[in-house]
Design a protein around this motif. Structure first.
Motif, PDB file in Angstrom:
ATOM      1  N   ALA A  20       0.728  -1.162   0.302  1.00 54.52           N
ATOM      2  CA  ALA A  20       0.324   0.208  -0.077  1.00 54.52           C
ATOM      3  C   ALA A  20       0.595   1.213   0.486  1.00 54.52           C
ATOM      4  O   ALA A  20       1.145   2.431  -0.564  1.00 54.52           O
ATOM      5  CB  ALA A  20      -0.952  -0.153   1.029  1.00 54.52           C
ATOM      6  N   ILE A  21       1.737   1.017   0.267  1.00 50.98           N
ATOM      7  CA  ILE A  21       2.653   2.484   1.001  1.00 50.98           C
ATOM      8  C   ILE A  21       3.939   1.901   1.583  1.00 50.98           C
ATOM      9  O   ILE A  21       4.351   0.840   2.083  1.00 50.98           O
ATOM     10  CB  ILE A  21       2.547   3.143   2.016  1.00 50.98           C
ATOM     11  CG1 ILE A  21       2.233   5.036   1.972  1.00 50.98           C
ATOM     12  CG2 ILE A  21       2.552   2.651   3.604  1.00 50.98           C
ATOM     13  CD1 ILE A  21       2.125   5.646   2.998  1.00 50.98           C
ATOM     14  N   TRP A  22       5.212   2.730   1.122  1.00 51.57           N
ATOM     15  CA  TRP A  22       6.398   3.317   1.226  1.00 51.57           C
ATOM     16  C   TRP A  22       6.669   3.901   1.771  1.00 51.57           C
ATOM     17  O   TRP A  22       6.427   5.004   1.577  1.00 51.57           O
ATOM     18  CB  TRP A  22       7.150   2.133  -0.096  1.00 51.57           C
ATOM     19  CG  TRP A  22       8.462   2.265  -0.299  1.00 51.57           C
ATOM     20  CD1 TRP A  22       9.527   1.100   0.394  1.00 51.57           C
ATOM     21  CD2 TRP A  22       9.593   3.589  -0.241  1.00 51.57           C
ATOM     22  NE1 TRP A  22      10.492   1.812   0.252  1.00 51.57           N
ATOM     23  CE2 TRP A  22      10.853   2.849   0.138  1.00 51.57           C
ATOM     24  CE3 TRP A  22       9.022   4.409  -0.213  1.00 51.57           C
ATOM     25  CZ2 TRP A  22      11.930   4.268   0.331  1.00 51.57           C
ATOM     26  CZ3 TRP A  22      10.326   5.884  -0.249  1.00 51.57           C
ATOM     27  CH2 TRP A  22      11.918   5.160   0.030  1.00 51.57           C
ATOM     28  N   CYS A  23       7.240   4.263   2.389  1.00 56.39           N
ATOM     29  CA  CYS A  23       8.369   5.070   3.137  1.00 56.39           C
ATOM     30  C   CYS A  23       9.920   5.395   3.399  1.00 56.39           C
ATOM     31  O   CYS A  23       9.542   4.490   4.845  1.00 56.39           O
ATOM     32  CB  CYS A  23       7.796   6.061   4.156  1.00 56.39           C
ATOM     33  SG  CYS A  23       8.083   7.330   4.465  1.00 56.39           S
ATOM     34  N   ILE A 217      -3.277  10.184  -0.664  1.00 55.13           N
ATOM     35  CA  ILE A 217      -4.521   9.284  -1.054  1.00 55.13           C
ATOM     36  C   ILE A 217      -5.150   8.824  -2.184  1.00 55.13           C
ATOM     37  O   ILE A 217      -5.782   7.928  -2.067  1.00 55.13           O
ATOM     38  CB  ILE A 217      -5.944  10.570  -0.389  1.00 55.13           C
ATOM     39  CG1 ILE A 217      -5.744  11.569   1.228  1.00 55.13           C
ATOM     40  CG2 ILE A 217      -7.056  10.439  -0.739  1.00 55.13           C
ATOM     41  CD1 ILE A 217      -6.610  12.563   1.576  1.00 55.13           C
ATOM     42  N   MET A 218      -4.402   9.691  -3.166  1.00 61.59           N
ATOM     43  CA  MET A 218      -5.569   9.161  -4.809  1.00 61.59           C
ATOM     44  C   MET A 218      -5.017   7.531  -5.119  1.00 61.59           C
ATOM     45  O   MET A 218      -5.504   6.696  -4.800  1.00 61.59           O
ATOM     46  CB  MET A 218      -4.508   9.773  -5.833  1.00 61.59           C
ATOM     47  CG  MET A 218      -5.288  11.919  -5.512  1.00 61.59           C
ATOM     48  SD  MET A 218      -4.143  12.428  -6.856  1.00 61.59           S
ATOM     49  CE  MET A 218      -3.528  11.906  -8.258  1.00 61.59           C
ATOM     50  N   PRO A 219      -4.293   7.188  -4.560  1.00 64.51           N
ATOM     51  CA  PRO A 219      -3.133   5.788  -4.470  1.00 64.51           C
ATOM     52  C   PRO A 219      -4.416   5.163  -3.698  1.00 64.51           C
ATOM     53  O   PRO A 219      -4.622   3.794  -4.300  1.00 64.51           O
ATOM     54  CB  PRO A 219      -1.708   5.886  -4.769  1.00 64.51           C
ATOM     55  CG  PRO A 219      -1.401   6.905  -4.073  1.00 64.51           C
ATOM     56  CD  PRO A 219      -2.316   7.470  -4.423  1.00 64.51           C
ATOM     57  N   LEU A 220      -3.929   5.236  -2.273  1.00 59.40           N
ATOM     58  CA  LEU A 220      -4.745   4.439  -1.445  1.00 59.40           C
ATOM     59  C   LEU A 220      -6.227   4.572  -1.636  1.00 59.40           C
ATOM     60  O   LEU A 220      -7.051   2.861  -0.852  1.00 59.40           O
ATOM     61  CB  LEU A 220      -4.618   5.442   0.664  1.00 59.40           C
ATOM     62  CG  LEU A 220      -2.578   5.261   0.046  1.00 59.40           C
ATOM     63  CD1 LEU A 220      -2.172   5.826   1.771  1.00 59.40           C
ATOM     64  CD2 LEU A 220      -2.331   3.238  -0.056  1.00 59.40           C
ATOM     65  N   ILE A 221      -6.726   4.913  -2.162  1.00 60.00           N
ATOM     66  CA  ILE A 221      -8.755   4.701  -2.297  1.00 60.00           C
ATOM     67  C   ILE A 221      -8.742   3.693  -3.729  1.00 60.00           C
ATOM     68  O   ILE A 221      -9.804   3.412  -3.869  1.00 60.00           O
ATOM     69  CB  ILE A 221      -9.597   6.058  -2.508  1.00 60.00           C
ATOM     70  CG1 ILE A 221      -9.010   7.232  -3.255  1.00 60.00           C
ATOM     71  CG2 ILE A 221      -9.132   6.695  -0.458  1.00 60.00           C
ATOM     72  CD1 ILE A 221      -9.995   8.317  -3.618  1.00 60.00           C
ATOM     73  N   ILE A 222      -7.660   3.782  -4.654  1.00 60.17           N
ATOM     74  CA  ILE A 222      -8.165   2.950  -5.566  1.00 60.17           C
ATOM     75  C   ILE A 222      -7.190   1.662  -6.099  1.00 60.17           C
ATOM     76  O   ILE A 222      -7.728   0.801  -7.028  1.00 60.17           O
ATOM     77  CB  ILE A 222      -8.310   3.299  -6.888  1.00 60.17           C
ATOM     78  CG1 ILE A 222      -6.285   4.187  -7.008  1.00 60.17           C
ATOM     79  CG2 ILE A 222      -9.182   4.380  -7.202  1.00 60.17           C
ATOM     80  CD1 ILE A 222      -5.936   4.099  -8.727  1.00 60.17           C
ATOM     81  N   GLY A 223      -6.510   1.231  -4.566  1.00 56.48           N
ATOM     82  CA  GLY A 223      -5.683   0.164  -4.607  1.00 56.48           C
ATOM     83  C   GLY A 223      -4.014  -0.060  -5.557  1.00 56.48           C
ATOM     84  O   GLY A 223      -3.797  -0.721  -5.195  1.00 56.48           O
ATOM     85  N   ALA A 224      -3.822   1.622  -6.024  1.00 61.62           N
ATOM     86  CA  ALA A 224      -2.427   1.445  -5.865  1.00 61.62           C
ATOM     87  C   ALA A 224      -1.573   1.528  -5.035  1.00 61.62           C
ATOM     88  O   ALA A 224      -1.957   1.365  -3.703  1.00 61.62           O
ATOM     89  CB  ALA A 224      -2.420   3.154  -7.232  1.00 61.62           C
ATOM     90  N   THR A 225      -0.214   1.449  -5.428  1.00 59.02           N
ATOM     91  CA  THR A 225       0.718   2.118  -4.513  1.00 59.02           C
ATOM     92  C   THR A 225       1.077   3.464  -3.405  1.00 59.02           C
ATOM     93  O   THR A 225       1.491   3.698  -4.770  1.00 59.02           O
ATOM     94  CB  THR A 225       1.564   1.294  -5.123  1.00 59.02           C
ATOM     95  OG1 THR A 225       1.497  -0.245  -5.248  1.00 59.02           O
ATOM     96  CG2 THR A 225       2.872   1.280  -3.994  1.00 59.02           C
ATOM     97  N   SER A 226       1.542   3.864  -2.942  1.00 62.13           N
ATOM     98  CA  SER A 226       1.396   5.142  -2.474  1.00 62.13           C
ATOM     99  C   SER A 226       3.353   4.961  -2.145  1.00 62.13           C
ATOM    100  O   SER A 226       3.632   3.739  -1.219  1.00 62.13           O
ATOM    101  CB  SER A 226       1.014   5.945  -1.298  1.00 62.13           C
ATOM    102  OG  SER A 226       2.093   6.826  -0.342  1.00 62.13           O
ATOM    103  N   ILE A 227       4.100   5.987  -2.751  1.00 57.71           N
ATOM    104  CA  ILE A 227       5.585   6.731  -2.613  1.00 57.71           C
ATOM    105  C   ILE A 227       5.583   7.515  -2.004  1.00 57.71           C
ATOM    106  O   ILE A 227       5.679   8.328  -2.114  1.00 57.71           O
ATOM    107  CB  ILE A 227       6.145   6.214  -3.415  1.00 57.71           C
ATOM    108  CG1 ILE A 227       6.062   4.896  -4.608  1.00 57.71           C
ATOM    109  CG2 ILE A 227       7.776   5.731  -3.206  1.00 57.71           C
ATOM    110  CD1 ILE A 227       6.007   3.704  -3.978  1.00 57.71           C
ATOM    111  N   LEU A 228       6.054   7.503  -0.462  1.00 57.75           N
ATOM    112  CA  LEU A 228       5.875   8.333   0.707  1.00 57.75           C
ATOM    113  C   LEU A 228       7.329   8.710   0.419  1.00 57.75           C
ATOM    114  O   LEU A 228       8.153   8.332   1.334  1.00 57.75           O
ATOM    115  CB  LEU A 228       5.312   8.385   1.522  1.00 57.75           C
ATOM    116  CG  LEU A 228       5.432   9.808   2.624  1.00 57.75           C
ATOM    117  CD1 LEU A 228       4.708  11.215   2.306  1.00 57.75           C
ATOM    118  CD2 LEU A 228       4.404   9.599   3.917  1.00 57.75           C
ATOM    119  N   LEU A 229       8.338   9.972   0.146  1.00 55.20           N
ATOM    120  CA  LEU A 229       9.216  10.767   0.287  1.00 55.20           C
ATOM    121  C   LEU A 229       9.770  10.891   1.484  1.00 55.20           C
ATOM    122  O   LEU A 229       8.693  11.906   2.113  1.00 55.20           O
ATOM    123  CB  LEU A 229      10.428  11.485  -0.901  1.00 55.20           C
ATOM    124  CG  LEU A 229      11.806  11.396  -1.007  1.00 55.20           C
ATOM    125  CD1 LEU A 229      12.317   9.883  -2.027  1.00 55.20           C
ATOM    126  CD2 LEU A 229      11.784  13.359  -1.902  1.00 55.20           C
TER     127      LEU A 229
END
Lengths: 502, 94
Positions: A20-23, A217-229
């Motif tokens: 879901a997310i990388w940070c 929010i965009m990727p996480l409400i459609i099942g994509a992956t969020s990359i957070l710097l």
């Protein structure tokens, strides 16, 4: 209207094992992130946080911060995220303006508060790292249930985020973004840039600003992956894009200018399919360098925190509009207003005003101030200057409002001036934008001293270091005999950079 | 904490080290597998170029000395261990 938290939990249920997310080297799958969101939501509820309560958060870019946004959405609470480098006095004023009842912060923030006379918090305090007297330790989260708490009655009209801006008076103006605002903004950008579940969307600006919030929010409400710097430097950005195979991002132009410089002599980047530049116009030469090295669609957009994106342009498709910031996005409309309020003609410069379904809910607690920013027909006056061509494309010409944008962050000159005027030797001063290759602009300061008094540059720096946030520090200080004024006696801020050079 | 060096008073050296390590990790904790003393805190974004001036001024104020312009432009000042050593030697020279 769909609820943000429902959309997130639906994505988690459909993709439990997907990242879901990388940070900062850490990955959470959708299952892990949903569990964290639920634990936070339960922790808040069990400690007395109620529907529509406001949570103050000095916010860094981390998975925990993202989980807190969704936890707040799930229980109908609002977050008031602030720049964690804000001095305690400014944080207190901001929290007061945002009606903050509870505080969630790192230990260093509590220590800083203690050092400067404490902070009055009516509700609970949570310590995000370790323990601190009088706060609920982060470890308590682990004891909470990972089951999603169901709260009924949330309809999307609840404030989700109060994002702070300032103004000519230096008083904070909390921009009220409801759950529906955030939902509509995220969906509009997902459609505009065709974001799919295969995308890996990078957020590289601070999470206490609305751009990065939207990008997570965009990727996480459609099942994509969020990359957070976690932190931005051009090197970290580039490594992250390569290693994490980022496909889409919206970046501020000052970041992109630094990345373009670094890209010279380096291998091309293959993973990106689309990049959007925002905040300020990108130099055409810099844009060309980026297009050559990044091999992807390149868009530029125009908008403000109050309005979200108003215009967007894809440079591959609009070859004869290379100096424009684009045409209106679906649902948005732009008018150019002249000084008397009448609508400007084609190619005539005036104030950019707009209407859009993405406009915020107002300034929290400051209805009159928000109404003053609206034109007679309800269009929001942005404080920026520009013009429209015969095809309806918008061109940005400058700012009507006094604002310095340094590295994509807005600095209001009055905040800096108010601080410097506290020094007894200062007669008057003016903070202004000084051109800078890396950051676009930096804060510069012209100071006129009282007759017979002296002041060292270092003393001004010390005073600013004590009383202003990182991004507000003056990078250049000039002592002048007088400040340039127009016939009306008003300091000519736009002429100051030229004036101090001469 | 790393071992004390031989210059300056122990109390001062400890406080320089504490001050620097705490300030750099205000917003992000440096991961345990990274050698914090060889970390370039500017390149790694723990303090960005906007925050650098504030950091330096607060350091000077806390320990009562001033960096010269040449010292501020030396790349070594951006490395945690080098900065701590440098501040300690400035204090010892007072």
């Amino acid at each position: 209207m769909q609820r943000l938290s429902d959309l997130f939990y639906d994505s988690a249920a459909a993709n439990p094992d997907k990242p879901a997310i990388w940070c900062d080297g850490k990955v959470n799958t959708y299952r892990e992130l949903a569990e964290l969101v639920s634990r936070y939501a339960n922790l808040l509820l069990h400690n007395g946080v109620k529907y529509k309560d406001h949570l103050g958060i000095p916010m860094n870019n981390s998975i925990e911060s993202v989980a807190l946004i969704f936890a707040a959405a799930n229980i109908g609470a609002a977050i008031v995220p602030i720049n964690p480098t804000l001095p305690v006095a400014a944080a207190k004023t901001t929290f007061q303006a945002g009606d903050v009842k509870h505080l969630i912060a790192r230990k260093s923030f509590y220590e800083e508060c203690e050092k400067f006379g404490g902070i009055n918090i009516e509700g609970i305090c949570v310590c995000l790292d370790g323990t601190y007297p009088g706060t609920i330790p982060f470890s308590a989260v682990q004891a909470e249930s990972a089951e999603r708490p169901e709260i009924s009655g949330i309809n999307g009209d609840e404030t989700l985020i109060l994002t702070m801006t300032s103004g000519s008076t230096g008083t904070p103006k909390p921009i009220d973004l409801t759950q529906n605002n955030k939902y509509l903004r995220a969906i509009a950008h997902i459609r505009m840039y065709n974001i799919t579940t295969n995308d890996r969307v990078l957020a590289a600006t601070p999470l206490y600003h609305s751009l990065a919030e939207r990008l997570v929010i965009m990727p996480l409400i459609i099942g994509a992956t969020s990359i957070l710097l976690p932190r931005f430097t051009p090197e970290i950005w580039l490594n992250c894009v390569r290693e994490q195979q980022v496909t889409f991002t919206i970046a501020v132009s000052a970041q992109l200018a630094q990345v373009a410089e670094l890209l010279a002599g380096r291998p091309e980047v293959e993973s990106l399919r689309c990049i959007v530049s925002s905040s300020a116009l990108l130099e055409p030469l810099v844009r060309e360098k980026l297009i050559n090295k990044l091999h992807c669609d390149f868009h530029e957009m125009y908008g403000t925190s109050e309005t979200s994106t108003i215009t967007s342009i894809n440079f591959k498709e609009a070859l004869n509009k290379q100096t424009s910031v684009g045409g209106c996005i679906p649902g948005a409309q732009v008018q150019i207003l002249l000084a008397g309020g009448e609508i400007a003609g084609i190619n005539e410069i005036g104030e950019i005003a707009c209407q859009s379904p993405l406009i915020c809910n107002g300034y929290y607690g400051l209805e009159d101030v928000f109404n003053q920013a609206l034109a007679a027909d309800g269009y929001f006056k942005t404080g920026d200057l520009g013009y429209l061509d015969q095809d309806g494309y918008l061109y940005f010409s400058g700012r009507k409002k006094e604002l310095i944008i340094t590295g994509g962050i807005n600095v209001y000159p009055s905040d800096v001036e108010k601080c410097v005027l506290e020094m007894p030797a200062v007669s008057e001063c003016a903070a202004f934008a000084y051109p800078d290759q890396r950051l676009g602009e930096v804060v510069a300061l012209a100071v006129r001293l009282k007759p017979g008094l002296s002041l060292r540059e270092r003393m001004v720096q010390v005073h600013c270091a004590r009383n202003l946030a990182d991004f507000q520090q003056p990078h250049k200080i000039f002592f002048v005999d007088e400040l340039p004024r127009n016939a009306m006696g008003k300091i000519m801020k736009t002429k100051l950079a030229e004036y101090v050079r001469s | 904490m790393r071992e004390q060096q031989v210059t300056g008073s122990v109390a001062e050296m400890t406080s320089v080290e504490e001050f620097v390590l705490k300030y750099i990790q205000k917003n992000y904790t440096v991961p345990a597998d990274i050698d914090i003393y060889s970390l370039n805190y500017v390149e790694q974004g723990y303090i960005d170029s906007l925050g650098f001036i504030k950091f330096i001024v607060e350091l000077e104020e806390e320990f009562g000395f001033e960096f010269t312009d040449d010292e501020l432009s030396a790349p070594a000042i951006q490395v945690v261990g080098e900065l701590i050593g440098f501040v300690e030697s400035k204090i010892a020279q007072r």
